[in-house]
Design a protein around this motif. Structure first.
Motif, PDB file in Angstrom:
ATOM      1  N   PHE A  87     160.936  28.337  70.422  1.00  0.00           N
ATOM      2  CA  PHE A  87     159.962  27.576  70.828  1.00  0.00           C
ATOM      3  C   PHE A  87     158.912  28.282  71.644  1.00  0.00           C
ATOM      4  CE2 PHE A  87     163.497  24.684  69.350  1.00  0.00           C
ATOM      5  CZ  PHE A  87     162.918  24.090  68.689  1.00  0.00           C
ATOM      6  N   GLY A  88     159.139  29.442  71.748  1.00  0.00           N
ATOM      7  CA  GLY A  88     158.213  30.081  72.642  1.00  0.00           C
ATOM      8  C   GLY A  88     157.116  31.054  71.438  1.00  0.00           C
ATOM      9  N   ARG A  93     160.225  31.232  65.112  1.00  0.00           N
ATOM     10  CA  ARG A  93     160.803  30.083  64.518  1.00  0.00           C
ATOM     11  C   ARG A  93     160.747  30.061  63.146  1.00  0.00           C
ATOM     12  NH1 ARG A  93     157.825  27.115  67.275  1.00  0.00           N
ATOM     13  NH2 ARG A  93     156.490  26.444  66.014  1.00  0.00           N
ATOM     14  N   ASP A 166     159.597  22.019  81.147  1.00  0.00           N
ATOM     15  CA  ASP A 166     158.615  22.904  80.348  1.00  0.00           C
ATOM     16  C   ASP A 166     159.232  23.191  78.949  1.00  0.00           C
ATOM     17  OD1 ASP A 166     160.401  24.317  81.856  1.00  0.00           O
ATOM     18  OD2 ASP A 166     159.422  26.296  81.390  1.00  0.00           O
ATOM     19  N   ALA A 167     160.556  23.433  78.961  1.00  0.00           N
ATOM     20  CA  ALA A 167     161.319  23.815  77.753  1.00  0.00           C
ATOM     21  C   ALA A 167     161.496  22.441  76.895  1.00  0.00           C
ATOM     22  CB  ALA A 167     162.948  24.196  77.915  1.00  0.00           C
ATOM     23  N   ARG A 170     157.709  22.327  75.067  1.00  0.00           N
ATOM     24  CA  ARG A 170     157.768  23.206  74.008  1.00  0.00           C
ATOM     25  C   ARG A 170     158.490  22.699  72.773  1.00  0.00           C
ATOM     26  NH1 ARG A 170     158.388  26.994  78.253  1.00  0.00           N
ATOM     27  NH2 ARG A 170     160.585  27.390  77.725  1.00  0.00           N
ATOM     28  N   ALA A 173     156.257  19.654  71.564  1.00  0.00           N
ATOM     29  CA  ALA A 173     155.034  20.125  70.952  1.00  0.00           C
ATOM     30  C   ALA A 173     155.238  20.992  69.467  1.00  0.00           C
ATOM     31  CB  ALA A 173     154.342  21.342  71.857  1.00  0.00           C
ATOM     32  N   ALA A 174     156.302  21.561  69.351  1.00  0.00           N
ATOM     33  CA  ALA A 174     156.812  22.207  67.990  1.00  0.00           C
ATOM     34  C   ALA A 174     157.231  21.315  66.782  1.00  0.00           C
ATOM     35  CB  ALA A 174     157.821  23.148  68.142  1.00  0.00           C
TER      36      ALA A 174
END
Length: 212
Positions: A87-88, A93, A166-167, A170, A173-174
């Protein structure tokens, strides 16, 4: 909840209902409620966990592509490290999905066949990335989206998974946007209320549309 016409007779042979929603939406809870009415519940997340567990069919290729640091002490996927990586890094991914998704698709197809042979009245396919993938549309009769606000997602996942905000952001958002999921839906259950009784009643209405 949006309305749905009773499925046409051709669908009554063994209809397939895709259930999806963002992380923390409650989609798997709704799928389990439909199973309580007699549907066969096929959980793509559970299948993904099984293929990435120790001895799972994805593990040899994951080790080859990502290295030993993504393997835990049991020989399964190190989920915390992979979550942070995937996810970063969109490319990471995509590489993971290219390994896991075909295996999940194969296992799902096998379970659908088994459900059909057993004469299931309704097959519920619980698919987190249904909207993100183009492969499911031709395999489903209807799509049910379980929807909630991002604030509700954040609160639920924080409580359930103990992930930092924050995790979670993410991950959200993905995934497909709420509007994209709603646009793909034949039915929508809005699940912001912390009311299992209401959710159970909405699931019962869906089940009734399929004769359950």
């Amino acid at each position: 909840m949006s309305t749905l016409q009773t499925p046409s007779p051709s669908h009554w042979r063994i209809p397939r209902l895709g259930v999806t929603g963002g992380i923390g939406s409650g989609k798997s809870t709704v799928a389990a409620m439909l199973a309580a009415h007699g549907a066969t519940h096929i959980d793509a997340d559970q299948i993904a966990r099984s293929v990435t567990a120790a001895g799972g069919t994805a593990m040899a290729q994951i080790a080859q592509v990502f290295g030993s640091e993504l393997i835990d002490d049991s020989g399964g996927l190190h989920r915390e490290r992979m979550r942070a990586l995937a996810f970063g890094d969109a490319l990471a991914r995509q590489r993971l999905e290219a390994i896991v998704h075909p295996l999940v698709g194969q296992a799902t197809a096998q379970r659908v066949l088994q459900a059909e042979q057993a004469g299931a009245p309704l097959i519920v396919l619980d698919i987190p990335l249904l909207v993100e993938s183009n492969r499911w549309n031709r395999q489903l009769d209807r799509v049910l989206v379980v929807d909630c606000s991002e604030a509700t997602q954040l609160a639920r996942v924080t409580l359930r998974n103990k992930l930092p905000p924050d995790a979670i952001a993410r991950i959200i958002a993905a995934q497909a946007s709420r509007s994209a999921r709603r646009a793909a839906a034949d039915m929508i259950i809005y699940n912001d209320a912390q009311d299992l009784g209401l959710l159970r009643a909405q699931a019962a209405q869906i089940a009734a549309l399929f004769g359950l």
